[in-house]
Design an enzyme around this catalytic site. Structure first.
Site, PDB file in Angstrom:
ATOM      1  CD  GLU A 444      -3.352  -0.576   1.837  1.00  0.00           C
ATOM      2  OE1 GLU A 444      -4.012   0.469   1.828  1.00  0.00           O
ATOM      3  OE2 GLU A 444      -3.542  -1.508   2.635  1.00  0.00           O
ATOM      4  CD  GLU A 716      -3.964  -1.665   9.203  1.00  0.00           C
ATOM      5  OE1 GLU A 716      -3.197  -2.626   9.072  1.00  0.00           O
ATOM      6  OE2 GLU A 716      -4.633  -1.187   8.270  1.00  0.00           O
TER       7      GLU A 716
HETATM    8  C1  BGC Z   1      -5.285   1.516   4.940  1.00  0.00           C
HETATM    9  C2  BGC Z   1      -5.893   2.432   5.945  1.00  0.00           C
HETATM   10  C3  BGC Z   1      -6.933   3.220   5.223  1.00  0.00           C
HETATM   11  C4  BGC Z   1      -7.975   2.206   4.917  1.00  0.00           C
HETATM   12  C5  BGC Z   1      -9.219   2.755   4.360  1.00  0.00           C
HETATM   13  C6  BGC Z   1      -6.330   0.539   4.575  1.00  0.00           C
HETATM   14  O1  BGC Z   1      -5.909  -0.442   3.717  1.00  0.00           O
HETATM   15  O2  BGC Z   1      -4.122   0.928   5.410  1.00  0.00           O
HETATM   16  O3  BGC Z   1      -5.195   2.894   6.947  1.00  0.00           O
HETATM   17  O4  BGC Z   1      -7.370   4.343   5.801  1.00  0.00           O
HETATM   18  O5  BGC Z   1      -7.470   1.177   4.102  1.00  0.00           O
HETATM   19  O6  BGC Z   1      -9.970   1.751   3.868  1.00  0.00           O
END
Ligand code: BGC
Length: 913
Positions: A444, A716
């Site tokens: 990501e 997270e």
């Molecule tokens: C990210 C997040 C993001 C979220 C929103 C994730 O995959 O890592 O932190 O805000 O998706 O869907």
């Protein structure tokens, strides 16, 4: 009095400044108290000639004063001189410089050049040029950019010390160029090489792991401006006379890692091809560059149960590993990266998902230092293959991020809290790499707007993020459309999606944070259309009741309050309640911004809209007796903190929040959206003690739970690692995600009590608020006026407070337990007074387990004395791991009195020891 820190656009003596009206700031530093600037005068000169004289201005402004002289020339050095007078009869002067860049992308006279390698060629192209210099050189500047990420060398030496230029912007509209000083690098005969990696432009990116998001061919544009002592000049620039080859970097991808083959030699040079790319899109570098800011030595060599040779750097970080080695010719050394070891102690790279993050180095038999160029990894551990013997001294972790000035400090008497603070800082370092990313390790690393929005307040305490966010907000505005609103990631490589609450609200909230923190009005001016545009987008999607109740929403992302077993990630709070809370909040901020910009009509218009949304919010989400539709922590917190609930409902909502927290045994259940406001809402509604209790919880879910599990960055998820050591296996589990680090702002604002009463901290409030369990705090924030400090100790019946207020500001000091605030000017203040308060935390509570209590011999004595029958009760063994409140849920009232007595007496025993 002295003048310090003369800044031009937040930078010291900047080079390549590409702003038509740069702004000047300075700090007054004085030994005296109550110092205020009474007047200033700014001179800007070019080759001795004045291009701007501000005249003597009777003003206390010392921050971001806009240049108002003759039009600036490109590539020109300007001298700046600032004179200041203060109210104590002192005068001081500061001098600095700035050098302009090209000022317009179309001022590049070079041509874009590219190659025609086959599509499956993974090696990075190296563009080369040989040139001669005949005369004595005065100065050399290089202006360069690339479609891809590039590095320049001249005669084998790297130009500059930055990484990942030209940075990531919305390349469809904006691409930065960089300016380098290269005075010392040229000789008579020169070889210039520009190596270009795929980077964000062409590389594999996004959770689809697909390449070519912006184009399928990297390209470069560069000019070397050589000024000779005799006044003449020459420009060496990219054009059809350059050659191209492939070099030692055989492949490089941000997600996948880099392969460097130092044995590789390619003598085949081919001609470059021209490339067309609109020069109008080229802009000067807007934020600080990415650099290696720290190097960490390897801490420990571990041979895992599976036999992997693993090196631990002791800190989860973003960057890469530098390897010093004398290998055999052709020897391949492979470095894999991971954030964590699993509970058996084996290497665990699962959190990276498809981002394989493998660096490979091929040795050439000589003493070598390997360092990747165009990749970065999120890791604490590396697994090394290809070496018989591992010497830790040969491995160094290089920490990479945008080099922002660190402006905050925080320490307290509680080591776990200090580790939490360190984790927040490290997650900011790891995720402020040119853009604000969600995470630095997996497939990501995107500019998620929601994450940046919730963390911005904390980020702005920790580091000077003005330029960093200004750049990113420009991209945000450039990606925003009337049809889709504000994308979820900036730069947007995910395609068109309708805007979502709390994510797209970054468009409004972040400019407001920057304005409040630095007094920067320009950011509001520049983002004003974008801010309004986002609110107008929501209005256009509202129903007849004036509320936004359709379309995709993230809700309270990752909130823990969904029913057991649910895999939904959006939390239990009504998603549209969240959406409308943010709609109201952003509308209110737009109205405030309008007044700052003297747009009174807009100010009124958005204020009226705000009142309407509030009314509709109350009608839709709060019953006539004050019951929230979503009686979740986040639901209550948003209604309270955004000041949405009618005054008559506030008390009940607060009670609901308190009950909800009690039902979770004083634990939070909030996700991304509620977490930043949970403790502020409690502290600001007379429940600061409860905020303290939540803050210092050490069991799951809590901030300190992760700390106790050995976290060195913010996770997270609250449950990224479960109490039994298992990992969350939802496929989305980063251990370096700053969103829950948003608690940092509360630590600065409430525990240390540092707040701005006026934008930029021109007027400051110092209001430390104690919590049980922390007996001292020392924090500072280096504001645009200078360092603000707040330190307190509350121990042995004494309170000590130390405060520093910078010159040219004033402050209100709210001393703990004192009635009225003191109004003070700049200076250092020390207070010492008696108190009855005891902040030592009781070691035992109704949340303690029976085991913890029975482990204390005194507890056994008391129980034996007062309830001997309990000791032999057959259930006692089964109840060992339960907390007292859990046991009491099934036991008679008498036992409750007994346990309270035991706990009380244990706590007293502990205190007298
Ligand atoms: C990210 C997040 C993001 C979220 C929103 C994730 O995959 O890592 O932190 O805000 O998706 O869907």
């Amino acid at each position: 009095m002295e003048l310090k820190d003369l800044r031009v656009e937040y930078r010291e003596n900047p080079l390549g400044l590409d702003i038509k009206k740069p702004r000047f700031s300075w700090k007054l530093v004085s030994e005296e108290k109550n110092v205020m600037q009474t007047a200033y005068r700014i001179f800007v000169t070019k080759e001795g000639k004045t291009v701007w004289d501000s005249g003597e201005q009777d003003s206390s402004s010392s921050v971001l004063i806009e240049y108002n002289g003759l039009e600036l020339d490109p590539r020109t050095l300007y001298q700046v001189q600032v004179e200041v007078w203060d109210n104590k009869g002192n005068w001081a002067i500061a001098k600095g410089t700035f050098e302009t860049g090209l000022l317009k992308g179309t001022n590049f006279s070079a041509d874009w050049i590219t190659h025609d390698f086959p599509a499956d060629e993974t090696a990075c192209p190296v563009f080369t040029k040989e040139f001669k210099v005949k005369k004595e050189i005065e100065k050399v500047r290089i202006y360069a950019t690339a479609l891809g990420v590039y590095e320049i060398t001249i005669n084998g030496k790297k130009v500059g010390d930055t990484y990942f230029a030209p940075g990531w912007t919305n390349y469809h509209q904006r691409i930065q160029y960089q300016t380098y000083q290269a005075d010392e690098l040229l000789q008579e005969k020169n070889t210039m090489e520009i190596t270009v990696g795929n980077g964000w432009y062409k590389g594999i990116f996004g959770f689809t792991c697909t390449p070519n998001h912006y184009g399928d061919r990297v390209s470069v544009l560069a000019e070397v401006h050589i000024t000779y002592v005799d006044g003449t000049m020459e420009i060496v620039k990219t054009d059809e006379s350059w050659n191209v080859t492939t070099g030692k970097i055989r492949s490089s991808e941000i997600y996948m890692g880099e392969t460097i083959d130092s044995c590789y030699k390619n003598e085949n040079f081919s001609s470059v091809l021209p490339m067309s790319f609109d020069k109008e899109r080229i802009i000067g570098q807007e934020s600080e560059p990415v650099r290696i800011t720290t190097k960490l030595p390897a801490k420990e060599l571990i041979v895992t149960p599976k036999g992997e040779k693993v090196i631990d750097f002791g800190q989860n970080l973003t960057g890469f590993v530098e390897l010093k080695i004398t290998g055999k010719i052709g020897q391949i050394i492979t470095i894999r990266h991971a954030e964590v070891l699993d509970k058996d102690g084996n290497f665990y790279p699962e959190t990276l998902r498809q981002a394989i993050s493998i660096d490979q180095f091929v040795c050439n038999g000589e003493e070598q230092t390997f360092l990747p160029h165009f990749t970065f990894h999120g890791f604490r551990y590396i697994a090394v293959e290809g070496l018989e013997e591992i010497n830790l001294e040969n491995f160094t972790a290089c920490v990479l991020h945008t080099q922002m000035e660190e402006t905050g400090t925080f320490t307290s008497s509680n080591p776990l809290v200090n580790q939490l603070y360190s984790n927040i800082l490290w997650s900011q370092r790891g995720n402020f790499l040119d853009i604000p990313t969600d995470c630095p390790q997996r497939d990501e690393r995107l500019g998620w707007t929601g994450d940046a929005q919730v963390f911005a307040g904390t980020a702005a305490f920790n580091m000077n993020v003005a330029s960093f966010f200004t750049k990113w907000l420009h991209d945000l505005a450039s990606e925003q459309t009337e049809e889709f609103g504000v994308p979820h990631v900036i730069p947007n490589i995910l395609g068109n999606q309708d805007g979502a609450a709390a994510w797209s609200d970054a468009a409004v909230i972040i400019p407001w944070v920057i304005y409040q923190t630095y007094g920067d009005v320009r950011v509001l001016e520049e983002q004003y259309e974008s801010m309004k545009g986002w609110v107008d987008y929501i209005s256009a999607h509202c129903g007849t009741n004036g509320l936004w109740q359709k379309g995709f929403q993230y809700g309270d992302w990752l909130g823990l309050d969904k029913e057991e077993g649910s895999t939904e990630r959006t939390g239990a709070t009504d998603k549209y309640l969240v959406a409308n809370a943010f709609y109201a909040y952003s509308t209110n901020l737009v109205s405030k911004a309008a007044y700052v910009l003297d747009e009174h009509e807009d100010g009124q218009k958005y204020d009226q809209l705000y009142q309407k949304i509030k009314k509709a919010f109350n009608e839709e989400y709060i019953t006539a007796s004050g019951r929230m539709v979503s009686e979740t922590q986040t639901g209550c917190v948003l209604a309270l903190y955004f000041d949405l609930a009618d005054v008559k409902y506030r008390e009940r909502i607060l009670k609901t929040l308190e009950i909800n927290i009690a039902n979770h045994k004083n634990h939070l259940t909030t996700g991304f959206v509620g977490t930043p406001y949970l403790l502020p809402a409690l502290s600001e509604n007379n429940l600061h003690d409860l905020a303290g209790t939540l803050f210092l919880k050490e069991d799951y879910p809590s901030w300190l739970y992760a700390v106790k599990k050995g976290a060195t960055t913010i996770w997270e998820r609250w449950n990224s690692i479960l109490p039994n050591g298992d990992f969350d296996t939802s496929g989305m589990n980063s251990l370096n995600h700053y969103a829950y680090g948003s608690i940092g702002e509360w630590m600065y604002r409430k525990l240390a009590g540092i707040n701005q009463l006026e934008p930029g901290y021109k007027k400051i409030s110092i209001k430390p608020q104690f919590i049980k369990g922390i007996t001292s705090v020392e924090a500072s924030f280096n504001s645009v006026y200078g360092e603000i400090k707040s330190a307190w100790i509350c121990r042995n019946q004494k309170i000590l407070v130390d405060v520093v207020i910078p010159a040219n500001t004033t402050a209100l000091l709210y001393l703990p337990e004192k009635e009225n605030p003191l109004e003070v000017g700049s200076g250092s203040y020390h207070f010492e007074y008696e108190t009855e308060t005891n902040l030592e935390r009781a070691r035992f509570s109704m949340d303690s387990t029976l085991k913890e209590i029975l482990d204390e011999p005194v507890a056994l004595q008391i129980l034996n004395q007062y309830a001997p029958e309990m000791m032999n009760h057959p259930m006692i063994e089964f109840a060992y791991q339960l907390s007292i409140s859990e046991i009491l849920a099934t036991a008679p009232g008498e036992t409750e009195t007994l346990f309270k007595m035991v706990i009380d007496s244990l706590n007293r025993t502990v205190i007298t020891i």
